[in-house]
Every structure is written in C-alpha cells, then in structure tokens.
Design a protein around this motif. Structure first.
Motif, PDB file in Angstrom:
ATOM      1  N   GLY A   1      -3.878   0.445  -4.436  1.00  0.00           N
ATOM      2  CA  GLY A   1      -2.454   0.716  -4.278  1.00  0.00           C
ATOM      3  C   GLY A   1      -1.788   1.020  -5.609  1.00  0.00           C
ATOM      4  N   THR A   2      -2.219   0.343  -6.644  1.00  0.00           N
ATOM      5  CA  THR A   2      -1.666   0.592  -7.981  1.00  0.00           C
ATOM      6  C   THR A   2      -1.869   2.050  -8.374  1.00  0.00           C
ATOM      7  OG1 THR A   2      -1.994  -1.687  -8.719  1.00  0.00           O
ATOM      8  CG2 THR A   2      -1.955   0.003 -10.428  1.00  0.00           C
TER       9      THR A   2
ATOM     10  N   ASP B   1       6.668   3.300  -0.663  1.00  0.00           N
ATOM     11  CA  ASP B   1       5.478   2.498  -0.902  1.00  0.00           C
ATOM     12  C   ASP B   1       5.193   1.761   0.416  1.00  0.00           C
ATOM     13  OD1 ASP B   1       3.641   0.551  -1.465  1.00  0.00           O
ATOM     14  OD2 ASP B   1       4.460   0.073  -3.444  1.00  0.00           O
TER      15      ASP B   1
ATOM     16  N   LYS C   1      -4.210  -1.197   1.625  1.00  0.00           N
ATOM     17  CA  LYS C   1      -4.443  -2.388   2.455  1.00  0.00           C
ATOM     18  C   LYS C   1      -5.030  -2.053   3.831  1.00  0.00           C
ATOM     19  CE  LYS C   1      -1.032  -5.148  -0.087  1.00  0.00           C
ATOM     20  NZ  LYS C   1      -1.587  -6.134  -0.972  1.00  0.00           N
TER      21      LYS C   1
HETATM   22  C1  LIG Z   1       4.035  -2.831  -1.764  1.00  0.00           C
HETATM   23  C2  LIG Z   1       2.847  -2.824  -2.677  1.00  0.00           C
HETATM   24  N1  LIG Z   1       2.608  -1.759  -3.438  1.00  0.00           N
HETATM   25  C3  LIG Z   1       1.546  -1.685  -4.249  1.00  0.00           C
HETATM   26  C4  LIG Z   1       0.653  -2.722  -4.351  1.00  0.00           C
HETATM   27  C5  LIG Z   1      -0.522  -2.624  -5.258  1.00  0.00           C
HETATM   28  O1  LIG Z   1      -1.702  -2.457  -4.524  1.00  0.00           O
HETATM   29  P1  LIG Z   1      -3.117  -2.900  -5.135  1.00  0.00           P
HETATM   30  O2  LIG Z   1      -3.099  -4.398  -5.237  1.00  0.00           O
HETATM   31  O3  LIG Z   1      -4.127  -2.367  -4.151  1.00  0.00           O
HETATM   32  O4  LIG Z   1      -3.242  -2.246  -6.466  1.00  0.00           O
HETATM   33  C6  LIG Z   1       0.856  -3.868  -3.590  1.00  0.00           C
HETATM   34  C7  LIG Z   1      -0.068  -5.011  -3.688  1.00  0.00           C
HETATM   35  O5  LIG Z   1       0.123  -6.065  -3.141  1.00  0.00           O
HETATM   36  C8  LIG Z   1       1.985  -3.926  -2.729  1.00  0.00           C
HETATM   37  O6  LIG Z   1       2.242  -5.025  -1.991  1.00  0.00           O
END
Ligand SMILES: Cc1ncc(COP(=O)(O)O)c(C=O)c1O
Length: 429
Positions: A114-115, A236, A264
């Motif tokens: 997600g990052t 997001d 996720k």
């Molecule tokens: C809304 C949201 N965006 C981005 C992320 C980042 O995702 P990742 O942990 O897969 O890098 C998260 C992680 O919990 C999230 O809740």
C-alpha cells in the motif's frame, strides 16, 4: 506447541529483529505472542493459546485465515513458477476484475504494498498535472513514504497547511510539498484547495478516514473543487476496497475519484497492491506512447506476481458471492452495538465509529466524532487497559486501533466475543 518454546522465540525476536518485531506494534511482554497458525476467524500462538482474531493481519484476511479457495489457487500456481517479471495470466485477469468492480478504474498499475501504491499515485498525479504539491487530511494514514508521514497522528492542531513529520528521518523539504488540512472540515478544505490550486497536483483522501465516516457533502465538495481546478482526486482505498462494499468506498459513499489505491483485501493475504484509475491519467505510465524520459517510472521486481494475483482472483471470487456484504454488515453491526451497550452499561462513554466491516472503539464524551482532533479526546490509557483485558481473555486486537471482521466470523464468535467484551469492561471499571 508450548510456552517455553514461545518464550525462546520471543527472546530471539528481541535479538534478531529490529525493534524486536515487525514494525511499531509493541505488546506488553506477558501478552506478546508468536503466531503458529490461523484458520478461519481464529489464530493460535506457539504456546497453544487460541484467539478470535479481530486484527486480521491489519485487514488482509477478509475471508478468514487459510481460506480453502485461496490455498487451492496458490497451490495450483506454485508448481508453475512463482515470479517471471513478464506478463502472466493471473495478473491480467485480476486487473480485469478490478476494472469491472471499481467505479473509477479503467487501468491498473500493480505495486507490492500500500505504501508503494500511494507513493506512485502521487507521482502519477504530479506528472499528469504538471504541478508539485499534494494535499492530505489530518489523521489520514497513507503508508510509510516521506510524503505520507505528515500530520498522521498529531497531538494538537497543526499550523495548517504545514504539519509536523510523524517519523524522524523524513526530510523537512518533503513537507514543503505536502499540505495538510482537517478531514470533514468542508469549507476549510475547499478554501485551502482553491488557495493552492495552481501548485496542487493531487488531493489524497482516505474516504473512511481510519474510523471516521465522511460527513454528507464532504467528499462531494472535494470532488467538485478538484475537478474544477484540474487537480487529481485520489482515494486511498487500501482499507475500504472490497471491504465496505464490492465497489469500495466509491460505491458506499457515491463519490468517484480519478485514481484509487488498493491493497490488503485484493490479494487474499499475499503481498500485492495497486493504483487504479482513469486511462487519461494512467497514460503517464504508458511507455508505448511516450519516450521513457517522459514516462512515470513505477516498476518493481515482484509487481503483478502470479502467486499473489492468483490469491487475489480467488479472494475476489469469494467476495463476489451473493450475500457476502450483508453478512459482514450483520456480524459487524451486532458486535458494534453490543460493545457500545456493554460499555455504557458499565458506565463508560463508549462509541464505535466506522463501518460494520471495520470500526474502532473510542472512550470519549465528544460527539459527533468528525475530525482527527475529535479522536484525540479518546482516553487512550483506558483503551489500552481494556484491550489488554480482551487479549488476556482470547481476543486478538490492536489496542486503540481498529476491529476488522472476516467472512469467517460466526454468530458463535460474536456471542463469545460480547461475553469477553463485557468481562473486560468489568475488569477495567
Ligand atoms: C489507508 C492505508 N493506506 C496505506 C497503507 C499502507 O499500506 P502497506 O502497509 O501495505 O504499505 C495502510 C496500511 O495500513 C492503510 O491503512
């Protein structure tokens, strides 16, 4: 499976892993655990303790752990090879499914986390709009890159649009390109966006911001002002995608952005995420039509990995079955209502903001909970003590964060959970 072995593993984790774990999450030593396995709504630790899981690995295990459809799909892919970099059928079919399901999606860019998805979505928006700055909302969590870590968990209001970095090591210069304003403060957000419109490439919003629902009119106003100024509106949906509805928050709240980030739930517990959106904007990624020097670079070794994509396809097949979202709402609403009723009966000012598939429990008299600053009135110490009592009694939770439910949570789980919740309230009284 025994307590001595778990103690030895925890000791070695303390020695060999940075921070003794896999991130920022720290439990008191007497409750710390090493997960041995998960099945359905439950996980077992190495010491043999059983938990009903309301963390779900921070959300991905929406079908429950070790769902047979996902296990079968992954087992079918493994002997065919696990990574090629070149195209593979599961990745193409998963992209097709996402385009069919997600209102704003015409094309898909795979990422690993997600990052990376939010990081690349911002780069795509900057390239498309030819502007440098981005705006995010106070309290929104967009991952761990240097543009996301501003104003995520501040203790007091910021000097908007400037905010403080959340992490050490984030360059101050990055903050000059990140504007922050409070979520759900519609007039203020519109005014901020208009004032900086000429420099703004993107407005990124978590449509369900952690546990805060958007107020009627908020997303609509952000949509209108961004469209008027040629600013890319990015959702997001890493938490909300395929969770609050099949079409995510775009379907649930009825406002469609230009781009969206998914993670996720889309890959059934395997590491895969994505940026999706309108072709006109995603075109900046298209090296068929542009010289490489004028194309957004967003390639990673494992993107579109066939094992993760096969898991994702299996997960979406299950989520497409009739009645799935009704079931999540039914189980979640019983739990939310039961937690509020029990807490209030014990004299606590309990609220359970969020959606039925993902919500928080907050101890505060402040009503309604609209902004991040409203959430800071939550009694974190009480929330922590209550969560510890839940864990002692066999619920796996992330203190002061969110409850996630899966399709595997049964009515019997709910009954047992509400009994534990009640006992935990009694214990912290
Ligand atoms: C809304 C949201 N965006 C981005 C992320 C980042 O995702 P990742 O942990 O897969 O890098 C998260 C992680 O919990 C999230 O809740």
């Amino acid at each position: 499976m025994d307590a001595a072995r778990q103690a030895e593993l925890l000791n070695d984790a303390g020695k060999y892993l940075a921070g003794g774990g896999t991130g920022l999450f720290i439990l008191p030593p007497e409750l710390n655990l090493v997960v041995a396995r998960g099945e359905g709504s439950q996980v077992w630790d190495v010491a043999g303790r059983e938990y009903i899981d309301y963390h779900l690995s921070s959300g991905p295990a929406l079908l429950g752990h070790a769902h047979p459809a996902i296990t079968e799909a992954v087992n079918a892919q493994l002997p065919k090879g696990t990574t090629f970099f070149f195209l593979n059928e599961p990745a193409i079919r998963l992209a097709q499914k996402m385009v069919e399901a997600i209102p704003c999606a015409e094309e898909v860019l795979y990422t690993g986390s997600g990052t990376e998805a939010t990081f690349y979505a911002l780069r795509v928006a900057r390239a498309y709009a030819g502007r440098n700055k981005v705006l995010k909302f106070e309290g929104a969590w967009h991952g761990m890159h240097d543009y996301g870590l501003w104003g995520t968990v501040p203790g007091q209001p910021s000097a908007y649009p400037r905010a403080q970095p959340d992490s050490i090591g984030v360059p101050a210069q990055t903050g000059e390109t990140v504007l922050v304003t409070p979520f759900n403060e519609t007039a203020r957000a519109v005014e901020m966006i208009e004032r900086h419109a000429k420099e703004l490439a993107a407005v990124m919003v978590e449509p369900l911001q952690r546990v805060l629902q958007p107020e009627p009119g908020f997303l609509e106003a952000v949509r209108e002002v961004t469209r008027r100024h040629g600013i890319v509106m990015i959702y997001d949906e890493i938490v909300t995608g395929f969770r609050v509805a099949w079409g995510g928050a775009q379907e649930r709240y009825g406002v469609v952005p230009d781009l969206a980030c998914y993670g996720k739930a889309i890959s059934g517990g395997f590491p895969l995420a994505a940026v999706v959106g309108r072709s006109e904007i995603m075109g900046v990624l298209d090296a068929r039509r542009r010289p490489k020097s004028e194309t957004v670079w967003a390639t990673n070794t494992l993107n579109g990995n066939p094992v993760c994509a096969a898991a994702g396809l299996a997960a979406l097949d299950v989520l497409a079955r009739p009645g799935v979202y009704d079931r999540l709402h039914r189980v979640g609403s019983r739990l939310r209502a039961g937690m509020i009723e029990s807490g209030q009966r014990h004299g606590f000012p309990v609220q359970a903001p969020g959606e039925d598939a993902v919500w928080g429990v907050r101890f505060t008299e402040r009503r309604p909970l609209r902004t991040w600053m409203d959430l800071t009135t939550h009694d974190k110490d009480l929330g922590w003590r209550w969560a510890i009592e839940l864990m002692k009694r066999g619920l796996l939770v992330n203190p002061n964060e969110k409850f996630y439910i899966s399709l595997a949570h049964t009515d019997a789980d709910v009954d047992r959970t509400l009994q534990i919740v009640d006992d935990a309230f009694a214990a912290v009284k």
